[in-house]
Design a protein around this motif. Structure first.
Motif, short mmCIF file in Angstrom:
data_model
loop_
_atom_site.label_atom_id
_atom_site.label_comp_id
_atom_site.label_asym_id
_atom_site.label_seq_id
_atom_site.Cartn_x
_atom_site.Cartn_y
_atom_site.Cartn_z
N SER A 79 -27.53 1.30 27.63
CA SER A 79 -26.19 1.87 27.87
C SER A 79 -26.27 3.30 28.40
O SER A 79 -26.97 4.14 27.84
N THR A 80 -25.55 3.56 29.47
CA THR A 80 -25.48 4.92 30.00
C THR A 80 -24.90 5.87 28.96
O THR A 80 -25.28 7.04 28.89
N ASN A 81 -24.00 5.35 28.14
CA ASN A 81 -23.44 6.17 27.06
C ASN A 81 -24.53 6.66 26.11
O ASN A 81 -24.50 7.81 25.67
N LEU A 82 -25.49 5.80 25.82
CA LEU A 82 -26.56 6.18 24.90
C LEU A 82 -27.51 7.18 25.56
O LEU A 82 -27.97 8.13 24.91
N LYS A 83 -27.79 6.99 26.83
CA LYS A 83 -28.65 7.93 27.55
C LYS A 83 -28.02 9.33 27.56
O LYS A 83 -28.68 10.33 27.27
N LYS A 84 -26.74 9.38 27.88
CA LYS A 84 -26.04 10.66 27.91
C LYS A 84 -25.95 11.27 26.52
O LYS A 84 -26.11 12.48 26.35
N ALA A 85 -25.70 10.43 25.53
CA ALA A 85 -25.59 10.92 24.15
C ALA A 85 -26.91 11.52 23.68
O ALA A 85 -26.94 12.54 22.99
N ALA A 86 -28.02 10.89 24.07
CA ALA A 86 -29.34 11.40 23.68
C ALA A 86 -29.58 12.78 24.27
O ALA A 86 -30.08 13.68 23.60
N ILE A 87 -29.22 12.95 25.53
CA ILE A 87 -29.40 14.24 26.18
C ILE A 87 -28.44 15.28 25.59
O ILE A 87 -28.83 16.40 25.27
N ALA A 88 -27.18 14.87 25.40
CA ALA A 88 -26.18 15.80 24.86
C ALA A 88 -26.53 16.24 23.44
O ALA A 88 -26.36 17.40 23.08
N GLY A 89 -27.01 15.29 22.64
CA GLY A 89 -27.25 15.58 21.23
C GLY A 89 -28.63 16.11 20.91
O GLY A 89 -28.80 16.82 19.92
N GLU A 90 -29.62 15.78 21.74
CA GLU A 90 -31.00 16.11 21.41
C GLU A 90 -31.68 17.11 22.36
O GLU A 90 -32.59 17.81 21.95
N ASP A 91 -31.24 17.14 23.61
CA ASP A 91 -31.99 17.94 24.59
C ASP A 91 -31.13 18.22 25.81
O ASP A 91 -31.28 17.58 26.86
N ALA A 92 -30.24 19.20 25.69
CA ALA A 92 -29.26 19.46 26.74
C ALA A 92 -29.88 19.82 28.08
O ALA A 92 -29.29 19.57 29.13
N HIS A 93 -31.10 20.40 28.07
CA HIS A 93 -31.74 20.81 29.32
C HIS A 93 -32.85 19.85 29.75
O HIS A 93 -33.74 20.25 30.50
#
Length: 239
Positions: A79-93
């Motif tokens: 899920s693209t939602n999960l990919k984005k959530a991982a970046i947003a929540g764990e590693d913004a950069h």
């Protein structure tokens, strides 16, 4: 006597040369093996990790059933939602750093002063390095290896591959690893069809997946998930 001293000196030099030769072989062998290992896992999915095995043995020692639930999900199926959530929540950069987020590390160091309010500054790349290639635990030796493998995977893998491996091996519950197993375990659906809130809830429990539950989120987990959802669409994912 002079002859004896010459023999002694020559013998000592031979030992030093032998030691140096073997040391170079060991170091060269280490680099060769680890580079080949990283290149191999660029195209082959890691079947199991040290953490998975350790957790499973810990369960057996406690008299519980052996449990390693995992099911690899290809990057494009996640899920693209999960990919984005991982970046947003764990590693913004994640998309712009080279394996280490210096800003996050500085914040973590400031938070960790006086030994309280402990926070980590690990990037997704660092988490992949320690989960896939290393053993659980904290020590300067393991941290050194983590740094080394982080550099290697950043050099040899794409950001897409790093995120794919991360979302398939990370611990997401008691004996539950990866997006597909976590999605089935918490929401009875595939990791390819998670809603924004469901994806955010899974990522929100990652600091302590053995204690927190995405189905029954605490007030803290729910606030964290809502915050991730709020900024989810601000993030891009590797293509």
């Amino acid at each position: 006597m002079a002859i004896k001293r010459t023999h002694t000196k020559t013998g000592s030099q031979n030992i030093k040369h032998l030691f140096l030769r073997w040391a170079l072989r060991i170091v060269g062998g280490f680099f060769a093996v680890t580079i080949c290992w990283v290149l191999l896992l660029k195209i082959i999915n890691p079947p199991v990790t040290w953490l998975m095995l350790q957790r499973a043995y810990e369960r057996k020692a406690e008299g519980k059933e052996w449990k390693i639930e995992k099911d690899w999900l290809a990057y494009d199926a996640i899920s693209t939602n999960l990919k984005k959530a991982a970046i947003a929540g764990e590693d913004a950069h994640f998309l712009t750093h080279w394996g280490f987020d210096t800003e996050a590390i500085q914040i973590a160091l400031e938070k960790n002063e006086a030994g309280k309010n402990l926070r980590g500054g690990s990037t997704i790349s660092q988490q992949v390095a320690k989960n896939v290639f290393l053993w659980p635990g904290r020590s300067w030796i393991r941290k050194g290896f983590e740094t080394y493998f982080t550099v290697l995977i950043e050099l040899c893998w794409s950001k897409k591959r790093i995120l794919e491996v991360y979302l398939n091996v990370i611990e997401m519950g008691l004996g539950v690893y990866g997006a597909e197993a976590a999605s089935q375990y918490y929401f009875y659906k595939s990791g390819s069809s998670l809603s924004k809130k469901q994806a955010a809830l899974i990522i929100s429990i990652l600091p302590n997946p053995r204690k927190w539950d995405a189905r029954n989120p605490s007030a803290y987990v729910n606030r964290r998930a809502n915050n991730i959802v709020r900024y989810l669409d601000h993030y891009k994912v590797p293509e």
